[in-house]
Design an enzyme around this catalytic site. Sequence first.
Site, PDB file in Angstrom:
ATOM      1  N   ASN A   9       0.858  -1.190   0.000  1.00 28.69           N
ATOM      2  CA  ASN A   9       0.000   0.000   0.000  1.00 28.69           C
ATOM      3  C   ASN A   9       0.895   1.241   0.000  1.00 28.69           C
ATOM      4  OD1 ASN A   9      -1.862   2.008   0.461  1.00 28.69           O
ATOM      5  ND2 ASN A   9      -2.245   1.465   2.610  1.00 28.69           N
ATOM      6  N   LYS A  11      -0.042   4.261  -0.321  1.00 27.72           N
ATOM      7  CA  LYS A  11      -0.769   5.430   0.233  1.00 27.72           C
ATOM      8  C   LYS A  11      -0.610   6.635  -0.699  1.00 27.72           C
ATOM      9  CE  LYS A  11       0.255   3.578   4.772  1.00 27.72           C
ATOM     10  NZ  LYS A  11       0.093   3.769   6.191  1.00 27.72           N
ATOM     11  N   HIS A  94      -9.492   0.710   4.969  1.00 29.52           N
ATOM     12  CA  HIS A  94      -8.199   0.968   5.632  1.00 29.52           C
ATOM     13  C   HIS A  94      -8.433   1.936   6.790  1.00 29.52           C
ATOM     14  CE1 HIS A  94      -4.118   2.409   6.313  1.00 29.52           C
ATOM     15  NE2 HIS A  94      -3.703   1.317   5.702  1.00 29.52           N
ATOM     16  N   GLU A  96      -6.920   4.438   7.801  1.00 37.05           N
ATOM     17  CA  GLU A  96      -6.801   5.867   7.461  1.00 37.05           C
ATOM     18  C   GLU A  96      -8.087   6.372   6.816  1.00 37.05           C
ATOM     19  OE1 GLU A  96      -3.087   5.515   5.345  1.00 37.05           O
ATOM     20  OE2 GLU A  96      -2.113   5.053   7.243  1.00 37.05           O
ATOM     21  N   GLU A 164      -5.232  -5.057  10.686  1.00 35.19           N
ATOM     22  CA  GLU A 164      -4.255  -3.986  10.826  1.00 35.19           C
ATOM     23  C   GLU A 164      -4.552  -3.184  12.090  1.00 35.19           C
ATOM     24  OE1 GLU A 164      -2.221  -2.935   6.909  1.00 35.19           O
ATOM     25  OE2 GLU A 164      -3.958  -1.644   7.111  1.00 35.19           O
ATOM     26  N   GLY A 170       2.469   2.311  10.568  1.00 33.64           N
ATOM     27  CA  GLY A 170       3.402   3.427  10.376  1.00 33.64           C
ATOM     28  C   GLY A 170       4.136   3.845  11.639  1.00 33.64           C
ATOM     29  N   SER A 210       3.614  -2.087  10.333  1.00 37.46           N
ATOM     30  CA  SER A 210       5.065  -2.083  10.553  1.00 37.46           C
ATOM     31  C   SER A 210       5.731  -3.417  10.203  1.00 37.46           C
ATOM     32  CB  SER A 210       5.384  -1.655  11.994  1.00 37.46           C
ATOM     33  OG  SER A 210       4.921  -0.332  12.219  1.00 37.46           O
ATOM     34  N   GLY A 231       2.932  -1.045   4.252  1.00 38.70           N
ATOM     35  CA  GLY A 231       2.951   0.371   3.869  1.00 38.70           C
ATOM     36  C   GLY A 231       4.379   0.836   3.649  1.00 38.70           C
TER      37      GLY A 231
END
Length: 251
Positions: A9, A11, A94, A96, A164, A170, A210, A231
């Site tokens: 991903n 992003k 997701h 986010e 996740e 992140g 991570s 990510g």
Amino acid sequence: MAEIVVAANWKMNKTVSESDNLIKEILEKIPPVNSVTCVVFPPFLSIPSAAGLIDGSSVNLGAQNVHSAKNGAFTGEVSALMLQDYCSYVLLGHSERRLLFGETDAFVNEKLAGAIECGLRPIVCVGEQSSDRESGLTENVIRNQIKNSFKDIRAINNIIVAYEPVWAIGTGTAASPDDAEDVNKLIREELASIFGSEQVSKTPILYGGSVTEDNIADFLSKPNVNGALIGGASLNSEGFTEILRIACNLT
Ligand code: PEP
């Protein structure tokens, strides 16, 4: 046995030319991935060009988001009908999207139905926040996200789920492989209560948060962790192809 999926991903990173370069580098370095499904999720604008580059390769292409409707008055949105010419996967729910753009389980559910109708293969993301974990609410939160996101969905075949935990995304602090296994197992149980255990035994359930080349092997050693959504570590070709290499060697 569920398929192993390693997904990148990106992003909101990479211009179109940067994305093209990263795809080309991945294609140069990618190991033979017969036993692993590799998917990259570039930003929308890079998708048409990426589709041309990956054509005939072992890399699959997906979008990071989609609207539930096929078309209409939804300024700024992109539909599954538009994406299906270029890519075959889509990320849904997701964290986010949920936290920064207010996406609810109900909206994720509508998007899931829309994506399935247009033949896109969804990766449905679920995960608890750190406050949920600290209050002992992880199981409740995850079960509810699964129940609500899969409401009225008739079949699980071709769907992927990614666990996740929000606090691991992140941050450099991954969940422990044991914690990922526990939650992935309960996701499988919850899905089995909807779709039956035979169908769900083949559903890839990924871990994301991570993941790097240093910890991927530990996650993949767990029976209910069938791959990873990555990510930060997917933004350079060395890191991502090394993760793929490790996954291929283990399967
Ligand atoms: C993600 O964005 O889905 C993700 C898992 O990010 P990271 O690997 O950077 O934690």
